[in-house]
Design a protein around this motif. Sequence first.
Motif, PDB file in Angstrom:
ATOM      1  N   GLY A  44       0.826  -1.200   0.000  1.00 48.00           N
ATOM      2  CA  GLY A  44       0.000   0.000   0.000  1.00 48.00           C
ATOM      3  C   GLY A  44       0.860   1.251   0.000  1.00 48.00           C
ATOM      4  N   ARG A  45       2.086   1.136   0.510  1.00 50.86           N
ATOM      5  CA  ARG A  45       3.035   2.256   0.506  1.00 50.86           C
ATOM      6  C   ARG A  45       3.880   2.263  -0.772  1.00 50.86           C
ATOM      7  NH1 ARG A  45       2.853   4.294   5.613  1.00 50.86           N
ATOM      8  NH2 ARG A  45       2.171   2.847   7.236  1.00 50.86           N
ATOM      9  N   THR A  46       4.017   1.103  -1.394  1.00 47.82           N
ATOM     10  CA  THR A  46       4.843   0.980  -2.608  1.00 47.82           C
ATOM     11  C   THR A  46       4.025   0.277  -3.696  1.00 47.82           C
ATOM     12  OG1 THR A  46       5.771  -1.080  -1.727  1.00 47.82           O
ATOM     13  CG2 THR A  46       7.034   0.959  -1.362  1.00 47.82           C
ATOM     14  N   PRO A  47       2.951   0.910  -4.184  1.00 44.99           N
ATOM     15  CA  PRO A  47       2.032   0.220  -5.098  1.00 44.99           C
ATOM     16  C   PRO A  47       2.653  -0.137  -6.442  1.00 44.99           C
ATOM     17  CG  PRO A  47       1.511   2.564  -4.984  1.00 44.99           C
ATOM     18  CD  PRO A  47       2.521   2.300  -3.901  1.00 44.99           C
ATOM     19  N   GLU A  48       3.820   0.403  -6.741  1.00 43.95           N
ATOM     20  CA  GLU A  48       4.498   0.006  -7.969  1.00 43.95           C
ATOM     21  C   GLU A  48       4.788  -1.494  -7.984  1.00 43.95           C
ATOM     22  OE1 GLU A  48       7.830   1.539  -5.187  1.00 43.95           O
ATOM     23  OE2 GLU A  48       5.731   1.994  -5.639  1.00 43.95           O
ATOM     24  N   MET A  49       4.877  -2.095  -6.778  1.00 41.79           N
ATOM     25  CA  MET A  49       5.156  -3.529  -6.698  1.00 41.79           C
ATOM     26  C   MET A  49       4.011  -4.367  -7.255  1.00 41.79           C
ATOM     27  SD  MET A  49       8.176  -3.720  -5.491  1.00 41.79           S
ATOM     28  CE  MET A  49       8.410  -5.371  -4.864  1.00 41.79           C
ATOM     29  N   LEU A  50       2.803  -3.836  -7.267  1.00 40.00           N
ATOM     30  CA  LEU A  50       1.670  -4.545  -7.865  1.00 40.00           C
ATOM     31  C   LEU A  50       1.905  -4.795  -9.347  1.00 40.00           C
ATOM     32  CD1 LEU A  50      -1.248  -2.521  -6.219  1.00 40.00           C
ATOM     33  CD2 LEU A  50      -0.497  -4.831  -5.604  1.00 40.00           C
ATOM     34  N   ASN A  51       2.742  -3.976  -9.940  1.00 40.32           N
ATOM     35  CA  ASN A  51       3.025  -4.068 -11.367  1.00 40.32           C
ATOM     36  C   ASN A  51       4.369  -4.721 -11.671  1.00 40.32           C
ATOM     37  OD1 ASN A  51       0.928  -2.000 -12.938  1.00 40.32           O
ATOM     38  ND2 ASN A  51       1.267  -1.456 -10.802  1.00 40.32           N
ATOM     39  N   PHE A  52       5.322  -4.617 -10.747  1.00 39.16           N
ATOM     40  CA  PHE A  52       6.682  -5.050 -11.062  1.00 39.16           C
ATOM     41  C   PHE A  52       7.151  -6.285 -10.302  1.00 39.16           C
ATOM     42  CE2 PHE A  52       6.763  -0.633 -12.515  1.00 39.16           C
ATOM     43  CZ  PHE A  52       7.401  -0.760 -13.739  1.00 39.16           C
ATOM     44  N   PHE A  53       6.460  -6.676  -9.215  1.00 40.78           N
ATOM     45  CA  PHE A  53       6.919  -7.844  -8.469  1.00 40.78           C
ATOM     46  C   PHE A  53       6.696  -9.113  -9.284  1.00 40.78           C
ATOM     47  CE2 PHE A  53       6.481 -11.340  -5.411  1.00 40.78           C
ATOM     48  CZ  PHE A  53       7.652 -11.167  -4.684  1.00 40.78           C
ATOM     49  N   GLU A  54       7.697 -10.003  -9.240  1.00 38.36           N
ATOM     50  CA  GLU A  54       7.626 -11.262  -9.983  1.00 38.36           C
ATOM     51  C   GLU A  54       7.392 -12.421  -9.004  1.00 38.36           C
ATOM     52  OE1 GLU A  54      10.679 -10.757 -13.565  1.00 38.36           O
ATOM     53  OE2 GLU A  54      11.476 -10.024 -11.656  1.00 38.36           O
ATOM     54  N   LYS A  55       6.367 -13.204  -9.276  1.00 39.83           N
ATOM     55  CA  LYS A  55       5.884 -14.220  -8.344  1.00 39.83           C
ATOM     56  C   LYS A  55       6.960 -15.220  -7.941  1.00 39.83           C
ATOM     57  CE  LYS A  55       3.147 -17.583  -9.683  1.00 39.83           C
ATOM     58  NZ  LYS A  55       1.980 -18.376 -10.138  1.00 39.83           N
ATOM     59  N   TYR A  56       7.878 -15.554  -8.839  1.00 38.59           N
ATOM     60  CA  TYR A  56       8.879 -16.574  -8.536  1.00 38.59           C
ATOM     61  C   TYR A  56       9.751 -16.177  -7.339  1.00 38.59           C
ATOM     62  CZ  TYR A  56      12.752 -13.813 -10.465  1.00 38.59           C
ATOM     63  OH  TYR A  56      13.694 -12.845 -10.677  1.00 38.59           O
ATOM     64  N   LYS A  57       9.816 -14.875  -7.050  1.00 41.12           N
ATOM     65  CA  LYS A  57      10.660 -14.403  -5.949  1.00 41.12           C
ATOM     66  C   LYS A  57      10.164 -14.885  -4.595  1.00 41.12           C
ATOM     67  CE  LYS A  57      12.388 -10.301  -8.345  1.00 41.12           C
ATOM     68  NZ  LYS A  57      12.461  -8.817  -8.359  1.00 41.12           N
ATOM     69  N   VAL A  58       8.868 -15.198  -4.494  1.00 42.58           N
ATOM     70  CA  VAL A  58       8.347 -15.703  -3.225  1.00 42.58           C
ATOM     71  C   VAL A  58       9.048 -17.000  -2.849  1.00 42.58           C
ATOM     72  CG1 VAL A  58       6.300 -16.628  -2.055  1.00 42.58           C
ATOM     73  CG2 VAL A  58       6.117 -14.536  -3.421  1.00 42.58           C
ATOM     74  N   ASP A  59       9.237 -17.901  -3.814  1.00 46.64           N
ATOM     75  CA  ASP A  59       9.938 -19.160  -3.540  1.00 46.64           C
ATOM     76  C   ASP A  59      11.355 -18.904  -3.049  1.00 46.64           C
ATOM     77  OD1 ASP A  59       7.761 -20.713  -4.270  1.00 46.64           O
ATOM     78  OD2 ASP A  59       8.406 -20.911  -6.349  1.00 46.64           O
ATOM     79  N   ASN A  60      12.015 -17.908  -3.625  1.00 46.58           N
ATOM     80  CA  ASN A  60      13.370 -17.569  -3.189  1.00 46.58           C
ATOM     81  C   ASN A  60      13.371 -17.071  -1.744  1.00 46.58           C
ATOM     82  OD1 ASN A  60      14.227 -18.232  -5.754  1.00 46.58           O
ATOM     83  ND2 ASN A  60      14.359 -16.109  -6.470  1.00 46.58           N
TER      84      ASN A  60
END
Length: 396
Positions: free
Chosen positions: A298-314
């Motif tokens: 909510g503070r960094t909404p750019e992440m809704l567009n740029f975060f890549e799902k595979y990073k969660v596994d990392n």
Amino acid sequence: MRVEHHVSAFEQVLISYDGVLPLHRHLFAYFKQHKQMGSSDRRWASRYIYSFFRLGKALSKLEVLQRLAIADFLCHDTLSLITASYLPDFEKLIAISLDEKIELVKKTYPAFKLAEVFPFDLVLSDGINAEEFYKSFFIQPDLFIRVKETHIQAVINQLQSNNVQFREVSAVTLALPNGTKLEQVINDSRLYQIQDFSSQKTGSYFEPNKYDYWWDCCAASGGKSLLLHSLEPNIELLVSDIRENSLNNLQERFELAGIKKYHLKVIDLLKNNDQILHHYEFDGVLLDAPCSGAGTWGRTPEMLNFFEKYKVDNYVKLQKAIGASVVKYLKVNKPLIYITCSVFKAENEDVVKYLIANFNLKLDKMELIKGYNNKADNMFVARLIKAENTDVNLHV
């Protein structure tokens, strides 16, 4: 100022941004480079770009400026030139509630799906109301400060004398509009700590005792250690992080807070640290783990567009490895406090289950602290107790 001028300013910022830096840092550098932009230009460009990213991937087939107009309408109760120009039928409805706005957008644009604001097909932690969580992205979170009870009235007096709006959300917590320049309204920075309300709530899981020795193993700039010390000043602390610059910031904050009884080490928790820590045994370990940070988007909404799902596994691999690394330095019957600012079950409950299944830990309690109804971040916290043997069960 003509709408074309607003459009041009927004489009130039959007084109310039690639998601590598946090958006606020990119904007700082961008405005510094484009000195011809006045304060009004910068303010409107910032509003538009943040509004645009708050829409996530919803209505992604619409053209950019139409999406921006919709996003800005949802995010604000003051009219912008772009909303007035591209959504003239919405102009007189700018002050209606968020729920009413969402229903209006759904009716006008049947393809609008609230779930596409947060476009990740990953299971959320238990207890999250998905719809309320998605809606929260259209609301700018507050700035929270933690103040000693003995100082709270002095801080309130200064805020009132400077006509700064605030909410008292607890005996030691004030909420202010995001962007409030605290250094201009509170004359002594030692009177408060900037800390999100949900982050402050994790402290109820610490339960430190007088003369304990605690280790904040991923201390960063020391927010959780400062919270721990506020709960029990008569403790000894080891603070560590892999990033030396973060520990430099921690030292500055500790000095302001008057904390002197602590040890500081640069430690890579993915390595064998027996030579560094062989004689250490702790009454409590704070593991504020590296994570996706999805509870703070909510503070960094750019992440809704740029975060890549595979990073969660990392991140999950990293969280499990760090947990495994620190448990052996914890005394029997003492707590490991596992914290993330993620909303993903894989980083939260699933990591807790892994730690319990593979190490002599048992669950005392855990919670997803829901900040989305308080204009705050969302945090996960679990209190795990080191057992005397490995024959323990999971009690949820």
